[in-house]
Design a protein around this motif. Structure first.
Motif, PDB file in Angstrom:
ATOM      1  N   TYR A  72       0.871  -1.179   0.000  1.00 45.26           N
ATOM      2  CA  TYR A  72       0.000   0.000   0.000  1.00 45.26           C
ATOM      3  C   TYR A  72       0.909   1.230   0.000  1.00 45.26           C
ATOM      4  CZ  TYR A  72      -3.454  -3.522   1.144  1.00 45.26           C
ATOM      5  OH  TYR A  72      -4.252  -4.649   1.114  1.00 45.26           O
ATOM      6  N   ASP A  73       1.269   1.649  -1.213  1.00 40.90           N
ATOM      7  CA  ASP A  73       2.368   2.604  -1.381  1.00 40.90           C
ATOM      8  C   ASP A  73       1.925   4.042  -1.565  1.00 40.90           C
ATOM      9  OD1 ASP A  73       1.202   1.948  -3.826  1.00 40.90           O
ATOM     10  OD2 ASP A  73       3.036   2.309  -4.952  1.00 40.90           O
ATOM     11  N   LEU A  74       0.613   4.306  -1.549  1.00 39.94           N
ATOM     12  CA  LEU A  74       0.106   5.666  -1.754  1.00 39.94           C
ATOM     13  C   LEU A  74      -0.620   6.138  -0.497  1.00 39.94           C
ATOM     14  CD1 LEU A  74      -1.433   5.258  -5.333  1.00 39.94           C
ATOM     15  CD2 LEU A  74       0.885   5.941  -4.727  1.00 39.94           C
ATOM     16  N   GLU A  75      -0.469   7.416  -0.179  1.00 39.28           N
ATOM     17  CA  GLU A  75      -1.184   8.017   0.944  1.00 39.28           C
ATOM     18  C   GLU A  75      -2.524   8.559   0.452  1.00 39.28           C
ATOM     19  OE1 GLU A  75       1.154  11.008   2.780  1.00 39.28           O
ATOM     20  OE2 GLU A  75       2.572   9.602   3.663  1.00 39.28           O
ATOM     21  N   LEU A  76      -3.584   8.164   1.125  1.00 43.32           N
ATOM     22  CA  LEU A  76      -4.934   8.610   0.756  1.00 43.32           C
ATOM     23  C   LEU A  76      -5.337   9.818   1.587  1.00 43.32           C
ATOM     24  CD1 LEU A  76      -7.723   8.256  -0.634  1.00 43.32           C
ATOM     25  CD2 LEU A  76      -8.307   6.690   1.245  1.00 43.32           C
ATOM     26  N   ASN A  77      -5.821  10.846   0.923  1.00 43.77           N
ATOM     27  CA  ASN A  77      -6.401  12.005   1.585  1.00 43.77           C
ATOM     28  C   ASN A  77      -7.813  12.180   1.037  1.00 43.77           C
ATOM     29  OD1 ASN A  77      -6.721  14.309   3.117  1.00 43.77           O
ATOM     30  ND2 ASN A  77      -5.423  15.607   1.836  1.00 43.77           N
ATOM     31  N   SER A  94      -0.977  13.281  -8.607  1.00 46.92           N
ATOM     32  CA  SER A  94       0.075  14.273  -8.841  1.00 46.92           C
ATOM     33  C   SER A  94       0.708  14.077 -10.214  1.00 46.92           C
ATOM     34  CB  SER A  94       1.156  14.163  -7.767  1.00 46.92           C
ATOM     35  OG  SER A  94       1.913  12.974  -7.950  1.00 46.92           O
ATOM     36  N   PRO A  95       1.293  15.129 -10.799  1.00 48.75           N
ATOM     37  CA  PRO A  95       1.995  14.982 -12.082  1.00 48.75           C
ATOM     38  C   PRO A  95       3.107  13.943 -12.023  1.00 48.75           C
ATOM     39  CG  PRO A  95       1.636  17.299 -11.586  1.00 48.75           C
ATOM     40  CD  PRO A  95       1.243  16.530 -10.357  1.00 48.75           C
ATOM     41  N   GLU A  96       3.808  13.854 -10.869  1.00 48.47           N
ATOM     42  CA  GLU A  96       4.900  12.885 -10.744  1.00 48.47           C
ATOM     43  C   GLU A  96       4.369  11.460 -10.806  1.00 48.47           C
ATOM     44  OE1 GLU A  96       5.240  15.329  -7.025  1.00 48.47           O
ATOM     45  OE2 GLU A  96       4.030  15.728  -8.816  1.00 48.47           O
ATOM     46  N   LEU A  97       3.300  11.192 -10.046  1.00 45.86           N
ATOM     47  CA  LEU A  97       2.713   9.851 -10.039  1.00 45.86           C
ATOM     48  C   LEU A  97       2.095   9.527 -11.396  1.00 45.86           C
ATOM     49  CD1 LEU A  97       2.114   7.353  -8.303  1.00 45.86           C
ATOM     50  CD2 LEU A  97      -0.036   8.451  -7.612  1.00 45.86           C
ATOM     51  N   ALA A  98       1.487  10.545 -12.011  1.00 44.61           N
ATOM     52  CA  ALA A  98       0.884  10.331 -13.333  1.00 44.61           C
ATOM     53  C   ALA A  98       1.937   9.906 -14.355  1.00 44.61           C
ATOM     54  CB  ALA A  98       0.181  11.606 -13.793  1.00 44.61           C
ATOM     55  N   ARG A  99       3.097  10.563 -14.338  1.00 44.47           N
ATOM     56  CA  ARG A  99       4.170  10.191 -15.273  1.00 44.47           C
ATOM     57  C   ARG A  99       4.657   8.773 -15.000  1.00 44.47           C
ATOM     58  NH1 ARG A  99       5.688  15.671 -14.438  1.00 44.47           N
ATOM     59  NH2 ARG A  99       7.093  15.065 -12.735  1.00 44.47           N
ATOM     60  N   HIS A 155       0.791  16.055  -4.384  1.00 47.03           N
ATOM     61  CA  HIS A 155       2.149  15.851  -4.847  1.00 47.03           C
ATOM     62  C   HIS A 155       2.657  14.475  -4.447  1.00 47.03           C
ATOM     63  CE1 HIS A 155       4.760  16.891  -1.106  1.00 47.03           C
ATOM     64  NE2 HIS A 155       3.583  16.508  -0.704  1.00 47.03           N
ATOM     65  N   GLY A 156       3.670  14.017  -5.174  1.00 44.31           N
ATOM     66  CA  GLY A 156       4.297  12.745  -4.876  1.00 44.31           C
ATOM     67  C   GLY A 156       3.312  11.598  -4.904  1.00 44.31           C
ATOM     68  N   LYS A 157       3.389  10.761  -3.884  1.00 43.12           N
ATOM     69  CA  LYS A 157       2.545   9.567  -3.823  1.00 43.12           C
ATOM     70  C   LYS A 157       1.334   9.771  -2.916  1.00 43.12           C
ATOM     71  CE  LYS A 157       5.745   6.031  -5.359  1.00 43.12           C
ATOM     72  NZ  LYS A 157       6.207   4.640  -5.172  1.00 43.12           N
TER      73      LYS A 157
END
Length: 980
Positions: A821-826, A858-863, A893-895
């Protein structure tokens, strides 16, 4: 006292006025009429219309922008001034065609109409000239007619400097100027948030609610071609405007008989906006805010101004429903009540009173919440009563009680607007508390207020912040404590305030030992430079106020982080005086009131402890029944108790607990296990689908009562419409249920309930319906003589000895999950929709703008993952999964990813992902602590952010109307500055 006033000569009379008063305000203050079109008390002088010109000390000036000075001589009836005002009005009428009788805005409040009548204008010097611009009908809620626009700039000033969305401006460089949206696009393709400020302040019919068009008058709704011919014929037949006005005034009077105007309080967020609702039969024509409204004055958001269509939705539950097998069938009220009484009595007899639980509602009135907890305790003998403040604000309430004594905002929205520095932690007021955020944006733009925002996500307020902090998830307590320690280490704490008004300083300082800049930076991810800059801004501010919400409270350590905020305020002396204090922003319209009036297991009304023998004795005498002594279950514990077989039945009002509670799968599985489940609601919610019986309730427009907003402000709402079908106000239904269960209640009105509730508390002792009449309000505590308390703790705190208490706290490490579970959910709210969308999803205009939920990536995760706008993804946690389309944005941003709480569809419900972990003190779920994994299902698809969504627009910030550009035009001839 006389020396505090300035004295002016006004038309030969000596008038005393306060310093800082404008000439126009001085004139109007005497009760004298004086023309003014562009001026509005909420906006101040705009200086575009010139209709308020007066002679001051022999020269012609604009009365709206000229400040009085001692000995000033003002002549409103001077020939030069009267000539200038007539010329100014002629110029306005060149831009506006008077066809009042057949105009939807002929309702007695049209500024152009009223001013022309007041000035006794018979003819205009310059004939009306069409501007040859098309009407803009693109927005679902309002339209703009350039032909009727007088270019006063009120709408621009309201948008730029009151709402501060900064969308509207006037293009003065055109050959024929007009109001434009963004950089001149159709309204529905702009960054317009549909707040309605522009429509509310428009002095004519240029900006109008679409719901008014063709509906308001007896001769409105005529086709444009026919209307044009009628207007031309009228002009030819009538010798002057006085005859036209006479007819239009009669027609306006006739409208009064068909249009009902009723004051209400908004049913959405906790800001507590109030306004008049205009109705014709059951049709809602418009929402009209006014300057009397204590929390909002003329301000609204898209929901408050335009979000009421749900009231007449064909999806309303309008009769009782009883489940038979897998389907629901209509029943009479007697059948439903007998069915309820039979089953609740059976379960109570077989399992005891604590086998039944009661959930009250943040959407219902104070009176209804009072009756719900009285039903649980006095009739059914249990403390198993709670409300949805458990989901959001209980940790903030706990912190305020710990440190200052009372569980409410320490001041008012006014205090926030005058504070030198506002800090927003874990809150998104621009979308969750829109009108409150306008006061902060205005204070920053117009008055230089400083703003610090701390959030995982770059929300709208973060984009405006002087300092934007992006700490790691769940580490707010650490940076708050680190900043507080730094302030103390620098010797910049308020030693005098602490000495005189606070206890526990030495122990508190010792508890901060580990929160060094190095430690704080390491844990939070914030640089030491950011932390020092934050501390410096706090130390240099004359007054500081802190707003926080679910980004703070919905954590394992939510109560302790809320306490850290209060500690920071006390250390710096920012409590107990105007412009300072603690503001946990209440999410629902009456979540404050639900707690205030006893809907919590530990408290009776007025936060009197349910374990206190004296409290029990008092209520036993007042209610005439024995009362329970067992500790009650909160709503989080209730779900566990159902799974454990201890809780057999539930009576729930106005909450969609199946989707708003955390770990929604677990909650829904619990509901399936209930022996008996009563749901009382306006719509067939997800929660209602699990019920055995559904009772049809009435929304706020169909009832009377009171709501209490985030600033502890109690306000009355009045019945706008009769209940639809067989639906009833909740207080009537609760009384019917209680009486079937053996009570003998005989309440005939909410007033009687309110009087009983207030008579048993110190907190509301002096609150009465008479003192709340119309737009009057009271902020608790209310003394027996009716004196209320806009700002708490001016003299002493509500703790023993009258002093506040610093409360040492420590950081609770956020929830940990396996590495997969590598992404933080908000998650959080959207401006357009309220919470899960039970009401707003049934407003066609809102639903068109935001038809579905989405996930921000985020743009970073999207790429990294090959995601674009419209990519369909599945998001999975250990507790469930959802399926959403993505939006790529630098707001996250980020993950980290963000999912709105909009839950119109099961597979978009964010609480399918959240856990049952909770704050250890209050049991508030840790909604904001979850890690997930994501897989791509479809790489391409239609973006969920559709045309009409303000997030696609490009605002055009301006200082205001830029009236100097009008004055610089070659076709403008000045009317001021000359000797009269």
């Amino acid at each position: 006292m006389a020396s505090e006033f300035l004295h002016i000569q006004l038309d030969g009379n000596d008038v005393a006025v306060e310093p800082g008063t404008s000439v126009l305000e001085a004139i109007l203050g005497t009760g004298q009429e004086h023309p003014h079109v562009c001026y509005h008390p909420a906006l101040g002088p705009i200086e575009t219309c010139d209709t308020c010109i007066a002679e001051v000390n022999g020269s012609l000036v604009r009365a709206c922008s000229t400040q009085v000075s001692d000995g000033m001589v003002v002549r409103t009836k001077a020939v030069g001034a009267r000539f200038a005002r007539k010329e100014a009005m002629d110029r306005i009428l060149k831009n506006h065609e008077l066809y009042c009788t057949v105009c939807d805005n002929n309702n007695g409040n049209c500024t152009i109409h009223n001013t022309a009548m007041q000035m006794e204008i018979e003819h205009q010097s310059y004939p009306f000239q069409s501007k040859a611009y098309e009407k803009d009908m693109s927005n679902p809620f309002y339209r703009y007619d350039p032909d009727q626009c007088i270019l006063c700039g009120r709408c621009v000033e309201a948008c730029q400097n009151l709402q501060v969305s900064e969308v509207l401006s006037i293009d003065w460089d055109r050959e024929i100027p007009r109001v434009i949206w963004d950089n001149d696009v159709p309204i529905n393709e702009s960054s317009c948030v549909s707040c309605g400020h522009c429509v509310t302040v428009c002095p004519c019919n240029a900006l109008m609610e679409k719901s008014m068009l063709g509906e308001a008058g007896y001769l409105t709704g005529i086709e444009d071609q026919t209307l044009g011919k009628m207007i031309e014929l009228t002009k030819k037949v009538e010798p002057g405007y006085s005859s036209i006005f006479a007819v239009s005034e009669v027609e306006a009077e006739l409208r009064e008989a068909r249009i009902k105007k009723t004051k209400t309080v908004c049913t959405y967020c906790g800001v507590g906006c109030s306004f008049d609702v205009w109705t014709k039969d059951r049709k809602i024509l418009k929402v009209e805010p006014n300057m009397e409204a204590p929390a909002n004055q003329i301000s609204t958001c898209v929901k408050g101004k335009f979000g009421w269509d749900f009231v007449n939705s064909n999806e309303r539950i309008v009769e009782p429903l009883i489940r038979r097998g897998d389907a629901f069938y209509p029943a009479t009220w007697d059948e439903a009540l007998d069915y309820i009484a039979e089953n609740l009595k059976r379960i109570k007899d077989e399992n005891g009173p604590d086998a039944i639980a009661y959930i009250s509602s943040s959407k219902t009135t104070n009176e209804e919440n009072y009756l719900m907890q009285k039903l649980a305790r006095s009739v059914m003998f249990t403390n198993n009563i709670d409300n949805c403040s458990r989901y959001c604000q209980a940790p903030a309430t706990e912190a305020l009680r710990r440190t200052m004594g009372l569980g409410g905002d320490t001041g008012s929205i006014t205090d926030l607007s005058i504070s030198d520095l506002v800090i927003i932690v874990g809150a998104n007021p621009a979308e969750a508390h829109p009108v409150l955020s306008t006061r902060l944006r205005r204070a920053q733009k117009k008055h230089g207020q400083k703003l610090i925002v701390a959030d995982l996500r770059k929300n709208i307020m973060a984009e405006r912040a002087d300092i934007f902090l992006r700490p790691r998830q769940g580490t707010d307590l650490v940076w708050l404590s680190g900043v507080t320690k730094y302030i103390i280490d620098q010797g910049r704490h308020d030693a005098e305030f602490i000495k005189n008004r606070v206890t526990g300083f030495e122990q508190y300082v010792a508890s901060l030992e580990k929160y060094t800049l190095d430690y704080t930076s390491e844990v939070t991810g914030l640089s030491k430079e950011q932390l020092i800059a934050t501390a410096e801004m706090i130390m240099n501010a004359k007054s500081v106020a802190v707003c926080w919400a679910m980004g703070v409270t919905q954590h394992l350590g939510g109560s302790d982080t809320s306490t850290a905020i209060c500690n920071l305020l006390l250390v710096t002396g920012n409590a107990g005086r105007p412009g300072t204090g603690a503001y946990p922003l209440r999410g629902h319209n009456n979540v404050q009131g639900a707690g205030d009036f006893g809907c919590a297991p530990a408290f009776y009304p007025g936060y009197q402890a349910s374990a206190d023998k004296d409290v029990l004795a008092k209520y036993e005498q007042v209610w005439g029944t024995p009362l329970p002594t067992n500790p009650g279950l909160n709503n989080h514990q209730m779900v566990d108790a159902i799974h454990e077989g201890r809780l057999k039945a539930m009576y729930l009002i106005g909450e969609d607990m199946a989707v708003v509670d955390s770990n929604a799968n677990y909650v829904q599985q619990a509901f399936e296990k209930l022996d008996f489940f009563i749901v009382q609601d306006v719509f067939f919610s997800k929660t209602a689908s699990f019920a055995n019986v559904i009772l049809p309730a009435s929304p706020s427009l169909e009832k009377e009562g009171t709501f209490t907003n985030t600033e502890r402000r109690i306000q009355r709402l009045y019945q706008v419409l009769p209940p639809l079908g067989q639906s009833k106000p909740d207080w009537q239904i609760i009384q019917m249920v209680a009486n079937r269960l053996g009570a003998n209640w005989n309440y005939t009105s909410p007033k009687e309930i309110f009087e009983e509730a207030c008579a048993t508390t110190e907190l509301f002792a002096g609150a009465t319906y008479e003192r709340l009449e119309g737009y009057k309000s009271l902020q608790w505590p209310v003394l027996p003589d009716g004196t209320d308390t806009p700002h708490l703790y001016l003299d002493e705190f509500a703790l023993e000895g009258g002093k506040a208490r610093l409360w040492p706290v420590d950081w609770t490490h956020p929830l940990t999950l396996p590495e997969e579970y590598d992404l933080e959910l908000n998650n959080g709210r959207l401006l357009e929709h309220f919470h899960e969308g039970n009401l707003t999803a049934r407003v066609p205009g809102i639903n068109k703008k935001v038809p579905s939920s989405f996930v921000e990536v985020s743009p970073e995760l999207a790429r990294e993952r090959g995601i674009v706008d419209g990519t369909l993804v599945r998001i999975t946690s250990p507790y469930g999964r959802v399926k959403l389309r993505a939006v790529v944005t630098d707001r996250v941003h980020g993950k980290q990813i963000y999912i709105p709480q909009l839950s119109a569809k099961d597979d978009e419900t964010v609480n399918m992902l959240t856990s049952s972990d909770h704050d250890t003190i209050t049991f508030t779920p840790a909604y904001k602590e979850m890690r997930v994994k994501m897989e791509v299902l479809e790489f391409t698809g239609k973006s969920p952010v559709v045309k009409g969504n303000f997030r696609l627009g490009h605002p055009n910030p301006q200082p205001g109307v830029n009236v100097d550009k009008k004055w610089a035009r070659q076709d403008y001839r000045p009317l001021v500055g000359e000797r009269s």
